[in-house]
Design a protein around this motif. Structure first.
Motif, PDB file in Angstrom:
ATOM      1  N   ARG A 145       0.856  -1.183   0.000  1.00 14.42           N
ATOM      2  CA  ARG A 145       0.000   0.000   0.000  1.00 14.42           C
ATOM      3  C   ARG A 145       0.890   1.230   0.000  1.00 14.42           C
ATOM      4  O   ARG A 145       2.089   1.160   0.319  1.00 14.42           O
ATOM      5  CB  ARG A 145      -0.918   0.021   1.235  1.00 14.42           C
ATOM      6  N   THR A 148      -1.508   8.809  -0.159  1.00 11.12           N
ATOM      7  CA  THR A 148      -2.306   9.627  -1.072  1.00 11.12           C
ATOM      8  C   THR A 148      -1.460  10.725  -1.699  1.00 11.12           C
ATOM      9  O   THR A 148      -0.463  11.167  -1.142  1.00 11.12           O
ATOM     10  CB  THR A 148      -3.500  10.253  -0.342  1.00 11.12           C
ATOM     11  N   ASN A 172      -9.783   3.771  -2.037  1.00 19.06           N
ATOM     12  CA  ASN A 172      -8.984   3.425  -0.863  1.00 19.06           C
ATOM     13  C   ASN A 172      -9.885   2.933   0.256  1.00 19.06           C
ATOM     14  O   ASN A 172     -11.109   2.961   0.147  1.00 19.06           O
ATOM     15  CB  ASN A 172      -8.119   4.614  -0.416  1.00 19.06           C
ATOM     16  N   ASN A 178      -3.819   3.316  -0.494  1.00 17.03           N
ATOM     17  CA  ASN A 178      -3.907   3.098  -1.938  1.00 17.03           C
ATOM     18  C   ASN A 178      -3.305   1.746  -2.300  1.00 17.03           C
ATOM     19  O   ASN A 178      -2.292   1.329  -1.710  1.00 17.03           O
ATOM     20  CB  ASN A 178      -3.141   4.193  -2.702  1.00 17.03           C
TER      21      ASN A 178
END
Length: 241
Positions: A145, A148, A172, A178
């Motif tokens: 992950r 942002t 998300n 993300n």
């Protein structure tokens, strides 16, 4: 999961945004964006010009390694989604969202998106098609992950921002989560300013519009569910690669 029907109001768009552009961590149901997974600690500050991708293997996600820490694109780069309904062309903004474009291009190079179905369509106040989950359930993603980038600005005195027709943005499950799921906006929409905008749709809008016209199965509420007209991403190519 969105429990009530979408209504064409700003308030409904906000409520829809909190549910529609998120994905679950261990179940096929969609979680509110406010429900940040406990493990999703903030991404540490990266060195200037570098990207950070944190391990996310506890989700049971698809492991294809991690993108390079040095983003390969720092300006505009073109991409093409080849689908069963026709091509959708994209302009990726490597200047404003270099790490997101880095990840998207890396996953494309690993054939991560190949033969995956776009799993969610909303046709009310929120007009988006959500894709990028290898499981097709809304719960899948890569084994990493990242944070942002390039968040839109909220309207004055409001809790929403405009995501105009043609916007390409990341879904998300809360701050700094993300992964691979993204959404394409086929009609002007309002959402909380929580979603990384990393490009725009430059061609193939007719593909999205025909999917929207066919509607959804309403599994998550009126005008919100899997698209009735199946959309399968067959391949994603990045210009110059």
């Amino acid at each position: 999961m969105l429990h009530t029907a979408l209504r064409v109001t700003v308030g409904a768009a906000l409520a829809a945004g909190l549910a529609a552009m998120t994905y679950g961590q261990a179940a096929p149901r969609l979680l509110p964006a406010a429900s940040q997974p406990p493990h999703a600690t903030p991404i540490p500050t990266a060195e200037p010009g570098k990207c950070q991708f944190l391990d996310n293997t506890e989700q049971g996600a698809k492991n294809v390694g991690t993108p390079p820490v040095d983003p390969p694109y720092t300006s505009t780069v073109e991409a093409t989604l080849k689908t069963n309904l026709g091509d959708i062309t994209l302009s990726l903004d490597g200047k404003k969202a270099p790490c997101t474009v880095d990840s998207f291009a890396y996953l494309a190079g690993k054939d991560f998106f190949d033969n995956t179905n776009c799993h969610r369509l909303t046709t009310g106040a929120l007009k988006v098609l959500q894709c990028g989950d290898p499981t097709g359930t809304g719960a899948g993603g890569p084994a990493y992950r990242y944070g942002t980038e390039n968040l839109p600005t909220a309207k004055s005195g409001a809790q929403t921002a405009e995501y105009g027709k043609g916007t390409l943005a990341m879904a998300n499950a809360g701050p700094d989560t993300n992964g691979s799921q993204f959404f394409m906006v086929y009609g002007d929409s309002e959402l909380p300013p929580n979603y990384t905008v990393f490009g725009k749709i430059t061609g193939g809008m007719d593909v999205l519009e025909q999917v929207a016209k066919a509607g959804s199965d309403n599994a998550n509420g009126e005008g919100d569910g899997a698209p009735k007209k199946k959309v399968t991403i067959q391949d994603v190519t990045i210009a110059g690669r």
